[in-house]
Design an enzyme around this catalytic site. Structure first.
Site, PDB file in Angstrom:
ATOM      1  N   HIS A  62       0.839  -1.194   0.000  1.00  0.00           N
ATOM      2  CA  HIS A  62       0.000   0.000   0.000  1.00  0.00           C
ATOM      3  C   HIS A  62       0.875   1.244   0.000  1.00  0.00           C
ATOM      4  CE1 HIS A  62       0.762  -0.525   4.342  1.00  0.00           C
ATOM      5  NE2 HIS A  62       0.614   0.785   4.432  1.00  0.00           N
ATOM      6  N   HIS A 106       9.085  11.517  -5.377  1.00  0.00           N
ATOM      7  CA  HIS A 106       7.726  11.512  -5.912  1.00  0.00           C
ATOM      8  C   HIS A 106       7.290  10.092  -6.255  1.00  0.00           C
ATOM      9  CE1 HIS A 106      10.240  11.655  -9.548  1.00  0.00           C
ATOM     10  NE2 HIS A 106       9.227  11.069 -10.176  1.00  0.00           N
ATOM     11  N   GLU A 146       3.726  12.126 -10.425  1.00  0.00           N
ATOM     12  CA  GLU A 146       4.066  12.283 -11.834  1.00  0.00           C
ATOM     13  C   GLU A 146       3.185  11.338 -12.640  1.00  0.00           C
ATOM     14  OE1 GLU A 146       7.919  11.497 -14.793  1.00  0.00           O
ATOM     15  OE2 GLU A 146       8.027  10.936 -12.677  1.00  0.00           O
TER      16      GLU A 146
END
Length: 147
Positions: A15, A74, A123
């Site tokens: 997760h 990210h 992204e």
């Protein structure tokens, strides 16, 4: 469990969890931007299904958020190149904080960088790992490859 050579047998990502300062605002963001399906919501937690990926939000209102903006860290998601312009337009219409991307060669494919309400960077990327490796092998002789 360890496999036959003593390595941990990672089966995949279990997760993703993000600390958020405003649970309601973040739920709205993840529903609208990612089309994540809200599965459960508590006073301080929300769980989503994102195309089979378990996404969790935990309310931590008192955590400073200023440091997160300085990093390139990210999470990137693959999108179809033919959907790039429509997705970019949709994010603009949702008033998502779209970031200036880093300079890149066209062989690096296309990306849209953006943040959630707490500054977590994401992204949407049209390329693959193989695209990137092929480009680097061809144009970046200073890099050492192990595959």
């Amino acid at each position: 469990m360890l496999n036959e050579v003593g390595k941990i047998n990672i089966k995949g990502i279990n997760h993703l969890l993000f600390s958020v300062s405003n649970l309601e605002k973040s739920i709205e963001f993840y529903e609208k931007v990612f089309h994540a399906q809200l599965l459960v919501k508590g006073q301080k937690t929300a769980y989503f299904d994102l195309n089979g990926l378990w996404l969790a939000l935990n309310l931590e209102a008192d955590i400073p958020r200023n440091e997160i903006h300085k990093s390139y860290t990210h999470m990137a998601f693959t999108i179809d190149p033919k959907d790039f312009d429509a997705i970019h337009h949709r994010l603009k219409n949702l008033n998502v904080n779209i970031l200036n991307g880093r300079p890149r060669d066209k062989q690096d494919q296309k990306s849209i960088y953006f943040t959630d309400p707490d500054g977590h960077k994401f992204e949407f990327h049209t390329g693959t790992l193989q695209d990137r490796l092929s480009y680097y092998k061809k144009d970046k002789p200073h890099m050492k490859f192990y595959i």
